[in-house]
Scaffold this active site. Structure first.
Site, PDB file in Angstrom:
ATOM      1  N   TYR A  69      -5.833   5.746  -8.446  1.00 49.79           N
ATOM      2  CA  TYR A  69      -6.570   7.052  -8.772  1.00 49.79           C
ATOM      3  C   TYR A  69      -6.649   8.003  -7.817  1.00 49.79           C
ATOM      4  CZ  TYR A  69      -7.556   4.353 -13.293  1.00 49.79           C
ATOM      5  OH  TYR A  69      -7.252   3.753 -14.420  1.00 49.79           O
ATOM      6  N   HIS A 121      -9.713   7.721 -23.770  1.00 47.20           N
ATOM      7  CA  HIS A 121      -9.808   6.779 -22.555  1.00 47.20           C
ATOM      8  C   HIS A 121     -10.474   7.351 -21.569  1.00 47.20           C
ATOM      9  CE1 HIS A 121      -5.691   5.148 -24.527  1.00 47.20           C
ATOM     10  NE2 HIS A 121      -6.949   4.567 -25.107  1.00 47.20           N
ATOM     11  N   CYS A 129     -21.516   4.810 -11.761  1.00 48.47           N
ATOM     12  CA  CYS A 129     -21.850   3.847 -10.783  1.00 48.47           C
ATOM     13  C   CYS A 129     -21.706   2.519 -11.468  1.00 48.47           C
ATOM     14  CB  CYS A 129     -23.214   4.072 -10.372  1.00 48.47           C
ATOM     15  SG  CYS A 129     -23.996   2.680  -9.144  1.00 48.47           S
ATOM     16  N   CYS A 132     -26.247   1.564 -11.037  1.00 51.13           N
ATOM     17  CA  CYS A 132     -27.240   2.591 -11.634  1.00 51.13           C
ATOM     18  C   CYS A 132     -26.658   3.123 -12.599  1.00 51.13           C
ATOM     19  CB  CYS A 132     -27.908   3.396 -10.627  1.00 51.13           C
ATOM     20  SG  CYS A 132     -26.982   4.794  -9.925  1.00 51.13           S
ATOM     21  N   CYS A 150     -22.100   5.432  -4.795  1.00 54.04           N
ATOM     22  CA  CYS A 150     -23.080   6.066  -5.129  1.00 54.04           C
ATOM     23  C   CYS A 150     -24.049   6.460  -4.238  1.00 54.04           C
ATOM     24  CB  CYS A 150     -23.454   5.303  -6.576  1.00 54.04           C
ATOM     25  SG  CYS A 150     -25.139   5.972  -7.210  1.00 54.04           S
ATOM     26  N   THR A 190       3.123  10.069 -27.848  1.00 56.34           N
ATOM     27  CA  THR A 190       2.640   8.947 -27.485  1.00 56.34           C
ATOM     28  C   THR A 190       3.428   7.670 -27.841  1.00 56.34           C
ATOM     29  OG1 THR A 190       0.659   7.180 -27.646  1.00 56.34           O
ATOM     30  CG2 THR A 190       1.200   8.713 -29.600  1.00 56.34           C
ATOM     31  N   SER A 191       3.491   6.466 -26.971  1.00 55.94           N
ATOM     32  CA  SER A 191       4.522   5.418 -27.373  1.00 55.94           C
ATOM     33  C   SER A 191       3.897   4.446 -28.512  1.00 55.94           C
ATOM     34  CB  SER A 191       4.670   4.634 -26.160  1.00 55.94           C
ATOM     35  OG  SER A 191       3.391   4.243 -25.549  1.00 55.94           O
TER      36      SER A 191
HETATM   37  C1  BV8 Z   1      -9.671  -2.690 -26.315  1.00 56.16           C
HETATM   38  C2  BV8 Z   1      -6.432   3.981 -18.840  1.00 56.16           C
HETATM   39  C3  BV8 Z   1     -11.201  -4.338 -27.311  1.00 56.16           C
HETATM   40  C4  BV8 Z   1      -6.003   3.574 -17.444  1.00 56.16           C
HETATM   41  C5  BV8 Z   1      -5.529   3.243 -20.687  1.00 56.16           C
HETATM   42  C6  BV8 Z   1      -2.294  -7.440 -28.226  1.00 56.16           C
HETATM   43  C7  BV8 Z   1      -2.092  -6.604 -29.306  1.00 56.16           C
HETATM   44  C8  BV8 Z   1      -2.790  -5.452 -29.696  1.00 56.16           C
HETATM   45  C9  BV8 Z   1      -3.767  -4.900 -28.926  1.00 56.16           C
HETATM   46  C10 BV8 Z   1      -3.884  -5.491 -27.608  1.00 56.16           C
HETATM   47  C11 BV8 Z   1      -3.142  -6.710 -27.382  1.00 56.16           C
HETATM   48  N1  BV8 Z   1      -3.873  -7.173 -26.219  1.00 56.16           N
HETATM   49  C12 BV8 Z   1      -4.618  -6.409 -25.882  1.00 56.16           C
HETATM   50  C13 BV8 Z   1      -4.809  -5.364 -26.570  1.00 56.16           C
HETATM   51  C14 BV8 Z   1      -5.817  -4.268 -26.603  1.00 56.16           C
HETATM   52  C15 BV8 Z   1      -5.353  -3.289 -25.481  1.00 56.16           C
HETATM   53  C16 BV8 Z   1      -3.993  -2.678 -25.980  1.00 56.16           C
HETATM   54  O1  BV8 Z   1      -3.953  -2.226 -26.845  1.00 56.16           O
HETATM   55  N2  BV8 Z   1      -2.865  -3.272 -25.300  1.00 56.16           N
HETATM   56  C17 BV8 Z   1      -1.446  -2.902 -25.641  1.00 56.16           C
HETATM   57  C18 BV8 Z   1      -0.786  -2.617 -24.469  1.00 56.16           C
HETATM   58  C19 BV8 Z   1      -0.905  -3.991 -26.272  1.00 56.16           C
HETATM   59  N3  BV8 Z   1      -6.197  -2.037 -25.668  1.00 56.16           N
HETATM   60  C20 BV8 Z   1      -7.503  -2.294 -24.932  1.00 56.16           C
HETATM   61  O2  BV8 Z   1      -7.679  -2.939 -23.996  1.00 56.16           O
HETATM   62  C21 BV8 Z   1      -8.125  -1.106 -25.274  1.00 56.16           C
HETATM   63  N4  BV8 Z   1      -9.728  -1.757 -25.382  1.00 56.16           N
HETATM   64  O3  BV8 Z   1      -9.018  -2.881 -27.260  1.00 56.16           O
HETATM   65  O4  BV8 Z   1     -10.920  -3.045 -26.391  1.00 56.16           O
HETATM   66  C22 BV8 Z   1     -12.190  -4.759 -27.149  1.00 56.16           C
HETATM   67  C23 BV8 Z   1     -12.799  -5.683 -28.168  1.00 56.16           C
HETATM   68  C24 BV8 Z   1     -13.860  -6.582 -27.843  1.00 56.16           C
HETATM   69  C25 BV8 Z   1     -14.326  -6.514 -26.589  1.00 56.16           C
HETATM   70  C26 BV8 Z   1     -13.707  -5.807 -25.658  1.00 56.16           C
HETATM   71  C27 BV8 Z   1     -13.009  -4.890 -25.772  1.00 56.16           C
HETATM   72  C28 BV8 Z   1      -8.230  -0.115 -23.995  1.00 56.16           C
HETATM   73  C29 BV8 Z   1      -7.018   0.874 -24.114  1.00 56.16           C
HETATM   74  C30 BV8 Z   1      -7.092   1.628 -23.096  1.00 56.16           C
HETATM   75  C31 BV8 Z   1      -6.338   1.164 -22.008  1.00 56.16           C
HETATM   76  N5  BV8 Z   1      -6.532   2.370 -21.106  1.00 56.16           N
HETATM   77  N6  BV8 Z   1      -5.229   4.213 -19.651  1.00 56.16           N
HETATM   78  C32 BV8 Z   1      -5.659   5.336 -16.979  1.00 56.16           C
HETATM   79  O5  BV8 Z   1      -5.061   6.056 -17.878  1.00 56.16           O
HETATM   80  O6  BV8 Z   1      -5.837   5.228 -15.813  1.00 56.16           O
HETATM   81  S1  BV8 Z   1      -4.105   2.799 -21.582  1.00 56.16           S
HETATM   82  C33 BV8 Z   1      -2.629   3.915 -20.854  1.00 56.16           C
HETATM   83  O7  BV8 Z   1      -1.753   3.958 -22.042  1.00 56.16           O
HETATM   84  C34 BV8 Z   1      -3.213   5.522 -21.035  1.00 56.16           C
HETATM   85  O8  BV8 Z   1      -4.440   5.686 -21.226  1.00 56.16           O
HETATM   86  C35 BV8 Z   1      -2.414   6.131 -22.105  1.00 56.16           C
HETATM   87  O9  BV8 Z   1      -3.174   7.018 -22.701  1.00 56.16           O
HETATM   88  C36 BV8 Z   1      -1.956   4.928 -23.072  1.00 56.16           C
HETATM   89  C37 BV8 Z   1      -0.944   5.168 -24.031  1.00 56.16           C
HETATM   90  O10 BV8 Z   1       0.101   5.606 -23.483  1.00 56.16           O
HETATM   91  P1  BV8 Z   1       0.838   6.878 -23.867  1.00 56.16           P
HETATM   92  O11 BV8 Z   1      -0.115   8.066 -23.694  1.00 56.16           O
HETATM   93  O12 BV8 Z   1       1.438   6.545 -25.389  1.00 56.16           O
HETATM   94  O13 BV8 Z   1       2.053   7.136 -23.010  1.00 56.16           O
HETATM   95  P2  BV8 Z   1       3.391   6.332 -22.485  1.00 56.16           P
HETATM   96  O14 BV8 Z   1       3.717   6.588 -21.304  1.00 56.16           O
HETATM   97  O15 BV8 Z   1       3.171   5.124 -23.156  1.00 56.16           O
HETATM   98  O16 BV8 Z   1       4.185   6.980 -23.633  1.00 56.16           O
HETATM   99  C38 BV8 Z   1       4.607   8.582 -23.464  1.00 56.16           C
HETATM  100  C39 BV8 Z   1       5.494   8.841 -24.714  1.00 56.16           C
HETATM  101  O17 BV8 Z   1       5.745  10.090 -24.540  1.00 56.16           O
HETATM  102  C40 BV8 Z   1       6.542   8.160 -25.135  1.00 56.16           C
HETATM  103  O18 BV8 Z   1       6.669   8.012 -26.467  1.00 56.16           O
HETATM  104  C41 BV8 Z   1       7.895   9.133 -24.534  1.00 56.16           C
HETATM  105  O19 BV8 Z   1       8.975   9.230 -25.370  1.00 56.16           O
HETATM  106  C42 BV8 Z   1       7.083  10.539 -25.032  1.00 56.16           C
HETATM  107  N7  BV8 Z   1       7.420  11.772 -24.254  1.00 56.16           N
HETATM  108  C43 BV8 Z   1       7.697  11.810 -22.964  1.00 56.16           C
HETATM  109  N8  BV8 Z   1       7.847  13.057 -22.628  1.00 56.16           N
HETATM  110  C44 BV8 Z   1       7.823  13.810 -23.678  1.00 56.16           C
HETATM  111  C45 BV8 Z   1       7.437  12.891 -24.926  1.00 56.16           C
HETATM  112  N9  BV8 Z   1       7.090  13.308 -25.952  1.00 56.16           N
HETATM  113  C46 BV8 Z   1       7.390  14.576 -26.124  1.00 56.16           C
HETATM  114  N10 BV8 Z   1       7.620  15.658 -25.233  1.00 56.16           N
HETATM  115  C47 BV8 Z   1       8.004  15.377 -24.091  1.00 56.16           C
HETATM  116  N11 BV8 Z   1       8.286  16.235 -23.163  1.00 56.16           N
HETATM  117 ZN    ZN Z   2     -25.817   4.144  -8.241  1.00 55.18          ZN
END
Ligand code: BV8
Ligand code: ZN
Length: 242
Positions: A69, A121, A129, A132, A150, A190-191
C-alpha cells in the site's frame, strides 16, 4: 464498435437523463498512470490478490501488505485526474439526480470535483485501528513507519475493503438504491469481475435502465449492455459529455 454518429446519440441520451448512475473501476484511472489490477501491467501481476488484499494476509504479514500500500500510495500521490474523471464531474452538475459509484480507492474522482463518490472499496488515504475505534486520514508518503501504529499502540490498517470483507453498509445500500432507480446506468473501466459491484449494472438493467459500457475491451457485462463503447475513457467520455 461505437462510431462517431452513435456518440451523438449517446450524448443526447445522457443529456436527457433524469436519474443517472455511473460505476467506475480502475480503467478510468489508467490514463492518469495508475496501474489497473488485471491489465497487462496490472497490479496483480506483480502481486497476487490473495497474497495481499485479504485480512489473512494482513494478519500474517502486515509489513508486506503495508509495503504494497505504501508503494501504491506513493505512486497515486503523484497522479492527477484525467479528462475522463473531469467529464463525470461535469456530468454530475448537468443531471438532476446523479450518483457516482466507484470501486477505485485512488481518490482521483474527489480531485476532479465529483461531490460525493460512493467508495465501495474504501479509500487508500484512510486508515483505521485494528483495535480501538480510531479512523482517520494519513497522507504521508512514503510512510515513516511500516507498519504504522495507532496512538493506542495497536496496528493501523488501510481502511479498504479486502476480499472476503463486507462493503460499508450505508454505501452499498445507497449504490443498490441508485441502481434500482436509475434510468441510465453507465459502467466505465471495470472488468466486471468483482462482486457485489459487478451486480449493480445487472440490477439496473432488470429495473429497466439503459446500460452503457465504456471499456477498452468487452467484459462479462458487455452482452447485457445496450451500448458498448470500446476505447479509452479519457477520450470517449469527453466526446459523450460536452
Ligand atoms: C464480499 C481492495 C461478502 C484492494 C478489492 C466467487 C464468485 C463470486 C464472488 C466471489 C467468489 N469468491 C469470492 C467472491 C467475493 C469476492 C469477489 O468478487 N471475488 C471475485 C474476484 C470473484 N468479493 C469480495 O470478497 C467482496 N466482499 O463479497 O463480501 C461477504 C459475505 C459475507 C460475509 C463476509 C463477506 C469484496 C470485494 C472488494 C475486494 N477489494 N480491492 C485494493 O484496491 O487495494 S477488489 C479490486 O478489484 C479493486 O478494488 C478494484 O476496484 C476491483 C475491481 O477491479 P477493476 O476496477 O474492474 O479493475 P481491473 O483491473 O479488474 O479492470 C480494469 C478494466 O479497465 C479492464 O476491463 C480494462 O479493459 C479497462 N481499462 C483499462 N484501461 C482503460 C480501460 N477502460 C477504459 N479506458 C481505459 N483507458
Ligand atoms: Zn487504536
Amino acid at each position: 464498435m461505437m462510431t462517431a454518429d452513435n456518440i451523438a446519440g449517446i450524448r443526447e441520451l445522457l443529456a436527457a437523463a433524469k436519474r443517472l448512475a455511473v460505476l467506475t473501476g480502475a480503467g478510468i484511472s489508467a490514463e492518469s498512470g495508475v496501474p489497473t489490477f488485471r491489465g497487462v501491467d496490472g497490479l496483480w501481476r506483480k502481486f497476487r490478490a490473495e497474497d495481499l488484499a485479504t485480512p489473512g494476509a494482513f494478519r500474517e504479514n502486515p509489513t508486506l501488505v503495508w509495503e504494497w500500500y505504501d508503494w501504491r500510495r506513493t505512486l497515486v500521490a503523484q497522479k492527477k485526474p484525467n479528462p475522463g474523471h473531469f467529464s463525470l464531474a461535469r456530468l454530475e452538475r448537468q443531471i438532476p439526480e446523479f450518483t457516482l459509484i466507484t470501486q477505485n480507492v485512488d481518490g482521483l474522482h474527489d480531485l476532479a470535483g465529483s461531490r460525493r463518490p460512493l467508495k465501495l472499496h474504501g479509500d487508500i488515504w484512510s486508515v483505521r485501528c485494528t483495535r480501538c475505534d480510531y479512523r482517520g486520514t494519513m497522507r504521508q508518503t512514503p510512510l515513516a513507519e511500516i507498519p504504522p501504529h495507532c496512538s493506542c499502540g495497536s496496528l493501523l490498517r488501510p481502511d479498504i475493503v479486502w476480499f472476503g470483507e463486507m462493503l460499508p453498509e450505508r454505501i452499498i445500500e445507497e449504490a443498490w438504491q441508485a441502481a434500482q432507480t436509475a434510468d441510465i446506468f453507465m459502467v466505465v473501466g471495470t472488468s466486471a469481475l468483482v462482486q457485489p459491484a459487478a451486480s449493480l449494472p445487472m440490477q439496473a438493467k432488470q429495473n429497466g435502465a439503459v446500460v452503457i459500457e465504456v471499456n477498452l475491451e468487452e467484459t462479462p457485462l458487455s452482452p447485457y449492455a445496450d451500448h458498448v463503447l470500446l476505447g479509452p475513457s479519457g477520450t470517449l467520455l469527453p466526446q459523450m459529455i460536452p
